[in-house]
Design a protein around this motif. Structure first.
Motif, PDB file in Angstrom:
ATOM      1  N   ALA A 135      21.438 -21.782  -0.247  1.00 45.97           N
ATOM      2  CA  ALA A 135      19.982 -21.701  -0.085  1.00 45.97           C
ATOM      3  C   ALA A 135      19.514 -22.169   1.287  1.00 45.97           C
TER       4      ALA A 135
ATOM      5  N   LEU B 289      16.029 -20.171   4.474  1.00 41.47           N
ATOM      6  CA  LEU B 289      14.768 -20.898   4.380  1.00 41.47           C
ATOM      7  C   LEU B 289      13.596 -19.986   4.710  1.00 41.47           C
TER       8      LEU B 289
ATOM      9  N   ARG C   4      18.614 -13.200   7.202  1.00 43.17           N
ATOM     10  CA  ARG C   4      17.444 -14.058   6.967  1.00 43.17           C
ATOM     11  C   ARG C   4      16.327 -13.715   7.933  1.00 43.17           C
TER      12      ARG C   4
ATOM     13  N   CYS D 263      14.891 -16.766  -2.159  1.00 42.92           N
ATOM     14  CA  CYS D 263      15.039 -18.024  -1.418  1.00 42.92           C
ATOM     15  C   CYS D 263      14.268 -17.965  -0.113  1.00 42.92           C
TER      16      CYS D 263
ATOM     17  N   ASN E 125      12.340 -21.319  -2.837  1.00 42.01           N
ATOM     18  CA  ASN E 125      13.601 -21.864  -2.329  1.00 42.01           C
ATOM     19  C   ASN E 125      13.961 -23.154  -3.046  1.00 42.01           C
TER      20      ASN E 125
ATOM     21  N   LYS F 149      17.354 -23.500  -5.306  1.00 39.84           N
ATOM     22  CA  LYS F 149      18.408 -24.271  -4.648  1.00 39.84           C
ATOM     23  C   LYS F 149      19.372 -24.881  -5.659  1.00 39.84           C
TER      24      LYS F 149
END
Lengths: 453, 175
Positions: free
Chosen positions: A182, A186, A267, A294, A348, A352
């Motif tokens: 995770a 972010l 990401r 996430c 997130n 997690k």
């Protein structure tokens, strides 16, 4: 108690994908828990021999012939001598194979059981029952899974699928879902374009991932909602269809095709959007939607396979794998974002703990505990299990297995066990403490030796 | 305690070493001989056969080729392999065959990148080997290439000895 585990699969680094990263992350966590893990895979181009990855993870790249898309040519007995040598020199207790498409995995499980080790199998995909390739793969799977100690599946749907395909007893199948790191995903609320609502799609552009559905719904959504943009990442044979759709409806400013995305860039692509769209036609466990959630995106997905088990209800909108239903679901998601109903930045935190590799490693270790206490079955029992695979197939499988046993006796005679030198265990503790200490000295001093007495 | 004499000190069945100040040589022998029982048996069998099958025209070709094959095998059998390390000068790797023929390869100190032990996958097995990485060369120079001795204690002793000659100022402890 610490085990010596051997993970076998055709698919590993330098290939990138779900199975590969699953293998890597699981091996790292298991070795952190104190077990010894090695990985056997086939040679990729020039990359043959023994290599070490992060934290001393030892990988054997065995030179074999590759036929298609990283799968090796299945010479059933050709792999045995080198496999036996590796297993004896590393004192392996448990053989863990991954992915039904990998012939190296099937062979390793067969040879491991012949040698008296414990074997375990993890399946990462769903299969049909109707077309030719499925029928053959299912029979092969039945062969391998007739004599195995435990099977791990990544979702309950996948468990049902595997149990039906291989005619197993469900007590011998565990469900351990995949996980995601995770902290690599972010969220970043400032990265998205505030004037538009951006829908992100990242997948291989193949039929199986529902690209035809995507081609159908994009023009409709762009017509219905003027302030919506699409970003499509990934590459594949269906890219041409998407580009044609873009030309036909003149959507060059609304639809962006960025090509294939490397894993560490995913990401950065995800945070540019507010909605993640997944149109797969079949999926055992979709890790992509977990990664997207996430990163703070609201997920819209087709309700197929193992997808309903993955995310909590407030993070995802479902749709049937049909054009109209998908358009309705995406519109609903757009309205939700516009009126700020979900709070994507909290996703997130929630995910997690639910999906962590530490958890997967703990559960896998429990599976290993379970299988190491089971007893090795005698040869006659194994023959009986293979015989039950089918009227003709059972007899063929028994012959294959009996020949494997004879080959093993032959190898034990020609290459005796005592002549095989034990490998040096990797000094994990020394490596980790050395990492944190002063910087590496240059060549004129003696370098610290990795070999202990 | 330093050993300064130029004698061959045996360490194990296979390995022996020789040391002088600043010089170390490690020798790995194999137990091959020219005249073994099997060789004598084959040669005498060939000799007997060459008399008994005089009538068959192709017999002498077969016997001749077997004899040639035997000589060729004996000529290419390795008797000894050595590595000689001289401080600040370099490393020499030498292979000596049964016939007395020797092939040697020298790498000078400035061109040695590193000396390593690694594992290699051959068709049947995984073996440890020691090698010298040479500057600007794709292929490493493998030490004890034909005999491939085991890791403990042969390779480790040779590895430590040669590394201390090349990369440090102190001599290795005598084993």
């Amino acid at each position: 108690m610490p085990y010596n585990i051997c993970m076998v699969s055709d698919f590993f680094y330098p290939n990138v994908g779900g199975v590969e990263s699953h293998l890597y992350q699981l091996s790292q966590r298991l070795s952190q828990r104190g077990h010894k893990v090695i990985i056997i895979t086939h040679a990729y181009g020039n990359r043959t021999g023994v290599r070490y990855l992060t934290n001393g993870l030892k990988v054997y790249y065995v030179p074999t012939m590759v036929i298609y898309s990283s799968a090796t040519f299945p010479t059933i007995y050709g792999f045995f001598p080198i496999f036996r040598n590796i297993v004896i020199r590393e004192s392996i207790d448990i053989v863990h194979g991954h992915q039904a498409f990998s012939s190296l995995c099937h062979e390793a499980i067969l040879h491991g059981k012949t040698m008296g080790l414990k074997a375990c199998f993890t399946d990462h995909s769903l299969f049909g029952f109707a077309d030719a390739s499925s029928i053959l793969t299912n029979k092969l799977l039945k062969f391998t899974l007739s004599d195995i100690d435990h099977v791990i599946c990544v979702s309950h749907t996948s468990k049902e699928n595997t149990v039906l395909r291989a005619a197993l007893s469900p007590r011998h199948v565990s469900v351990i879902p995949n996980a995601v790191v995770a902290s690599q995903f972010l969220p970043d609320p400032t990265a998205a374009d505030p004037n538009y609502i951006t829908v992100v799609v990242i997948s291989r552009l193949v039929y199986r991932k529902g690209m035809d559905l995507l081609v159908a719904i994009i023009p409709r959504i762009c017509a219905m909602h003027p302030k919506v943009k699409f970003i499509i990442g990934g590459d594949g044979p269906k890219r041409i269809d998407l580009e044609q759709m873009r030309e036909k409806h003149l959507l060059h400013d609304r639809v962006e095709l960025i090509g294939s995305v490397k894993h560490h860039d995913v990401r950065n692509v995800l945070i540019q959007g507010q909605i993640f769209l997944n149109t797969s036609l079949t999926e055992a466990f979709c890790i992509a939607i977990v990664e997207a959630a996430c990163a703070g995106l609201l997920v819209v997905s087709t309700k197929v396979g193992g997808v309903p088990e993955v995310l909590p209800r407030h993070m995802i909108n479902y749709a049937k794998p049909e054009e109209d239903d998908l358009v309705i679901a995406v519109s609903k998601a757009i309205h939700m974002i516009r009126y700020e109903v979900p709070k994507p930045l909290t996703f997130n935190e929630e995910l997690k703990d639910k999906y962590s590799w530490k958890n997967v490693a703990e559960r896998t270790e429990k599976v290993y505990d379970l299988i190491s206490y089971s007893q090795t079955s005698p040869l006659i029992e194994r023959l009986r299990r293979y015989y039950g695979c089918g009227f003709y197939a059972g007899k063929i499988f028994c012959m294959v297995m009996a020949l494997d046993y004879l080959f093993w006796i032959f190898l034990e005679y020609v290459f005796p066990r005592e002549a095989i030198e034990q490998a040096q265990p990797f000094p994990y503790k020394k490596y980790q403490s050395f990492d944190k200490s002063e910087r590496y000295q240059t060549t004129n001093k003696v370098k610290p030796s990795l070999i202990d007495d | 305690m330093k050993q300064s004499q130029n004698t061959l000190t045996p360490l194990t069945e296979e390995l022996s070493y020789r040391s002088l100040p600043g010089v170390r040589e490690y020798v790995v022998h194999s137990n091959e001989r020219i005249w073994t029982v099997t060789t004598i048996a084959i040669v005498s069998a060939l000799g007997i056969l060459s008399y008994t099958t005089k009538s068959i025209p192709w017999a002498k070709w077969v016997i001749g080729s077997i004899f040639v094959l035997l000589t060729w095998i004996k000529l290419n059998t390795v008797k000894e392999e050595r590595i000689l390390a001289i401080r600040n000068v370099g490393v020499q790797v030498k292979t000596i065959y049964l016939s007395g023929r020797s092939i040697s390869h020298f790498v000078e100190r400035s061109r040695i990148c590193d000396i390593i032990i690694h594992e290699a996958i051959t068709i049947w097995q995984v073996k440890f080997y020691m090698a010298i990485i040479v500057v600007k060369q794709d292929r490493m120079k493998v030490v004890f290439e034909h005999l491939l001795p085991p890791l403990n204690p042969t390779l480790i002793t040779a590895y430590r000895g040669v590394r201390s000659m090349m990369f440090s100022d102190s001599d290795p402890e005598s084993d």
